[in-house]
Write a protein that holds these residues in place. Structure first.
Motif, PDB file in Angstrom:
ATOM      1  N   SER A 165     -10.290   9.247  -6.689  1.00 22.42           N
ATOM      2  CA  SER A 165      -9.816   7.895  -6.983  1.00 22.42           C
ATOM      3  C   SER A 165      -9.095   7.290  -5.786  1.00 22.42           C
ATOM      4  O   SER A 165      -8.592   7.997  -4.916  1.00 22.42           O
ATOM      5  N   VAL A 166      -9.073   5.957  -5.794  1.00 22.30           N
ATOM      6  CA  VAL A 166      -8.353   5.177  -4.792  1.00 22.30           C
ATOM      7  C   VAL A 166      -7.377   4.280  -5.535  1.00 22.30           C
ATOM      8  O   VAL A 166      -7.727   3.678  -6.552  1.00 22.30           O
ATOM      9  N   ARG A 167      -6.155   4.206  -5.007  1.00 20.52           N
ATOM     10  CA  ARG A 167      -5.158   3.287  -5.563  1.00 20.52           C
ATOM     11  C   ARG A 167      -4.861   2.217  -4.522  1.00 20.52           C
ATOM     12  O   ARG A 167      -4.546   2.526  -3.371  1.00 20.52           O
ATOM     13  N   TRP A 168      -4.998   0.950  -4.920  1.00 20.19           N
ATOM     14  CA  TRP A 168      -4.631  -0.182  -4.076  1.00 20.19           C
ATOM     15  C   TRP A 168      -3.249  -0.634  -4.523  1.00 20.19           C
ATOM     16  O   TRP A 168      -3.035  -0.910  -5.707  1.00 20.19           O
ATOM     17  N   GLU A 169      -2.306  -0.706  -3.580  1.00 22.39           N
ATOM     18  CA  GLU A 169      -0.939  -1.132  -3.879  1.00 22.39           C
ATOM     19  C   GLU A 169      -0.722  -2.523  -3.303  1.00 22.39           C
ATOM     20  O   GLU A 169      -0.863  -2.727  -2.095  1.00 22.39           O
ATOM     21  N   PHE A 170      -0.414  -3.481  -4.175  1.00 27.62           N
ATOM     22  CA  PHE A 170      -0.252  -4.883  -3.790  1.00 27.62           C
ATOM     23  C   PHE A 170       1.179  -5.109  -3.303  1.00 27.62           C
ATOM     24  O   PHE A 170       2.106  -5.152  -4.106  1.00 27.62           O
ATOM     25  N   GLU A 171       1.324  -5.212  -1.981  1.00 24.64           N
ATOM     26  CA  GLU A 171       2.652  -5.335  -1.361  1.00 24.64           C
ATOM     27  C   GLU A 171       2.652  -6.476  -0.348  1.00 24.64           C
ATOM     28  O   GLU A 171       2.962  -6.277   0.825  1.00 24.64           O
ATOM     29  N   ASP A 172       2.282  -7.660  -0.822  1.00 26.94           N
ATOM     30  CA  ASP A 172       2.207  -8.809   0.086  1.00 26.94           C
ATOM     31  C   ASP A 172       3.155  -9.923  -0.363  1.00 26.94           C
ATOM     32  O   ASP A 172       2.817 -11.109  -0.315  1.00 26.94           O
ATOM     33  N   GLY A 173       4.328  -9.529  -0.841  1.00 28.42           N
ATOM     34  CA  GLY A 173       5.354 -10.511  -1.199  1.00 28.42           C
ATOM     35  C   GLY A 173       4.974 -11.454  -2.322  1.00 28.42           C
ATOM     36  O   GLY A 173       5.415 -12.585  -2.349  1.00 28.42           O
ATOM     37  N   GLY A 174       4.137 -10.997  -3.252  1.00 29.63           N
ATOM     38  CA  GLY A 174       3.724 -11.838  -4.371  1.00 29.63           C
ATOM     39  C   GLY A 174       2.500 -12.689  -4.107  1.00 29.63           C
ATOM     40  O   GLY A 174       2.004 -13.365  -5.004  1.00 29.63           O
ATOM     41  N   LEU A 175       1.988 -12.656  -2.861  1.00 26.61           N
ATOM     42  CA  LEU A 175       0.768 -13.392  -2.543  1.00 26.61           C
ATOM     43  C   LEU A 175      -0.374 -12.824  -3.385  1.00 26.61           C
ATOM     44  O   LEU A 175      -0.530 -11.613  -3.495  1.00 26.61           O
ATOM     45  N   LEU A 176      -1.155 -13.695  -3.984  1.00 25.61           N
ATOM     46  CA  LEU A 176      -2.229 -13.246  -4.867  1.00 25.61           C
ATOM     47  C   LEU A 176      -3.416 -12.672  -4.096  1.00 25.61           C
ATOM     48  O   LEU A 176      -3.825 -13.225  -3.078  1.00 25.61           O
ATOM     49  N   HIS A 177      -3.948 -11.559  -4.618  1.00 25.56           N
ATOM     50  CA  HIS A 177      -5.124 -10.897  -4.071  1.00 25.56           C
ATOM     51  C   HIS A 177      -5.977 -10.389  -5.229  1.00 25.56           C
ATOM     52  O   HIS A 177      -5.512 -10.280  -6.360  1.00 25.56           O
ATOM     53  N   HIS A 179       0.050  -8.094   4.311  1.00 28.86           N
ATOM     54  CA  HIS A 179      -0.161  -8.813   5.573  1.00 28.86           C
ATOM     55  C   HIS A 179      -1.600  -9.314   5.685  1.00 28.86           C
ATOM     56  O   HIS A 179      -2.215  -9.242   6.747  1.00 28.86           O
ATOM     57  N   LEU A 180      -2.149  -9.751   4.524  1.00 32.98           N
ATOM     58  CA  LEU A 180      -3.511 -10.295   4.451  1.00 32.98           C
ATOM     59  C   LEU A 180      -4.560  -9.328   4.982  1.00 32.98           C
ATOM     60  O   LEU A 180      -5.529  -9.721   5.640  1.00 32.98           O
ATOM     61  N   ALA A 181      -4.362  -8.029   4.683  1.00 32.66           N
ATOM     62  CA  ALA A 181      -5.320  -7.001   5.120  1.00 32.66           C
ATOM     63  C   ALA A 181      -5.241  -5.798   4.191  1.00 32.66           C
ATOM     64  O   ALA A 181      -4.268  -5.626   3.455  1.00 32.66           O
ATOM     65  N   GLY A 202      -0.486 -10.299  -7.821  1.00 35.41           N
ATOM     66  CA  GLY A 202       0.390 -10.371  -6.664  1.00 35.41           C
ATOM     67  C   GLY A 202       1.365  -9.217  -6.588  1.00 35.41           C
ATOM     68  O   GLY A 202       2.220  -9.173  -5.721  1.00 35.41           O
ATOM     69  N   ALA A 203       1.236  -8.257  -7.519  1.00 35.64           N
ATOM     70  CA  ALA A 203       2.171  -7.129  -7.550  1.00 35.64           C
ATOM     71  C   ALA A 203       1.538  -5.956  -8.285  1.00 35.64           C
ATOM     72  O   ALA A 203       0.515  -6.099  -8.946  1.00 35.64           O
ATOM     73  N   GLY A 204       2.155  -4.801  -8.157  1.00 36.59           N
ATOM     74  CA  GLY A 204       1.683  -3.625  -8.876  1.00 36.59           C
ATOM     75  C   GLY A 204       0.612  -2.886  -8.108  1.00 36.59           C
ATOM     76  O   GLY A 204       0.559  -2.927  -6.877  1.00 36.59           O
ATOM     77  N   SER A 205      -0.244  -2.200  -8.859  1.00 37.98           N
ATOM     78  CA  SER A 205      -1.305  -1.415  -8.233  1.00 37.98           C
ATOM     79  C   SER A 205      -2.536  -1.393  -9.133  1.00 37.98           C
ATOM     80  O   SER A 205      -2.466  -1.733 -10.313  1.00 37.98           O
ATOM     81  N   PHE A 206      -3.640  -0.979  -8.557  1.00 42.53           N
ATOM     82  CA  PHE A 206      -4.919  -0.852  -9.260  1.00 42.53           C
ATOM     83  C   PHE A 206      -5.568   0.429  -8.779  1.00 42.53           C
ATOM     84  O   PHE A 206      -5.616   0.690  -7.581  1.00 42.53           O
ATOM     85  N   THR A 207      -6.044   1.252  -9.714  1.00 39.02           N
ATOM     86  CA  THR A 207      -6.695   2.515  -9.370  1.00 39.02           C
ATOM     87  C   THR A 207      -8.096   2.541  -9.953  1.00 39.02           C
ATOM     88  O   THR A 207      -8.313   2.126 -11.092  1.00 39.02           O
ATOM     89  N   HIS A 208      -9.040   3.035  -9.145  1.00 38.21           N
ATOM     90  CA  HIS A 208     -10.421   3.182  -9.607  1.00 38.21           C
ATOM     91  C   HIS A 208     -10.914   4.572  -9.242  1.00 38.21           C
ATOM     92  O   HIS A 208     -10.663   5.063  -8.140  1.00 38.21           O
ATOM     93  N   THR A 209     -11.640   5.205 -10.170  1.00 39.10           N
ATOM     94  CA  THR A 209     -12.248   6.516  -9.948  1.00 39.10           C
ATOM     95  C   THR A 209     -13.727   6.315  -9.675  1.00 39.10           C
ATOM     96  O   THR A 209     -14.406   5.582 -10.400  1.00 39.10           O
ATOM     97  N   PHE A 210     -14.226   6.981  -8.635  1.00 33.88           N
ATOM     98  CA  PHE A 210     -15.615   6.849  -8.194  1.00 33.88           C
ATOM     99  C   PHE A 210     -16.400   8.076  -8.630  1.00 33.88           C
ATOM    100  O   PHE A 210     -16.130   9.188  -8.177  1.00 33.88           O
ATOM    101  N   GLU A 211     -17.380   7.862  -9.511  1.00 33.70           N
ATOM    102  CA  GLU A 211     -18.143   8.960 -10.096  1.00 33.70           C
ATOM    103  C   GLU A 211     -19.433   9.286  -9.348  1.00 33.70           C
ATOM    104  O   GLU A 211     -20.036  10.331  -9.596  1.00 33.70           O
TER     105      GLU A 211
END
Length: 115
Positions: free
Chosen positions: A56-68, A41-43, A82-91
């Motif tokens: 770590s933080v996981r960002w889950e892309f759930e905006d109907g295929g809209l690119l982010h 929802h653009l947020a 526009g889909a899937g997820s991305f995880t980053h670990t903060f050291e």
């Protein structure tokens, strides 16, 4: 074979990339993140999270295929997707402000504590 059409190279690459990211992020033995942020929802929801050092933080892309794209210069970059997820670990402790390069008004922050 009505309704069939040739598959373009970019489509195959995108599908394979999403499958690979999903397999790596969600494969067997994948640790649960300390926080999950939904990109939809653009947020970012929630837009601010707090985690311990080494978390770590996981960002889950759930905006109907809209690119982010989730990124903090010099720290992390999800790439445009526009889909899937991305995880980053903060050291290191600190506050990491991030944006979506496609929609600059989308902003968030990760606070990493020294616990």
């Amino acid at each position: 074979m009505s309704g069939c059409r040739p598959v373009r190279r970019g489509e195959v690459t995108f599908v394979l990339s999403v499958a690979l990211v999903s397999a790596v992020a969600c494969g067997p033995g994948a640790a649960e993140p300390d926080a999950v942020v939904t990109v939809g929802h653009l947020a970012f929801g929630p837009s601010e999270v707090t985690i311990p050092t080494g978390g770590s933080v996981r960002w889950e892309f759930e905006d109907g295929g809209l690119l982010h794209q989730v990124g903090a210069p010099g720290e992390f970059d999800s790439g445009v997707t526009g889909a899937g997820s991305f995880t980053h670990t903060f050291e290191r402790p600190g506050v990491y402000e991030y944006t979506c390069s496609v929609h600059r008004y989308m902003v968030g922050a990760v606070t990493v504590t020294d616990d």
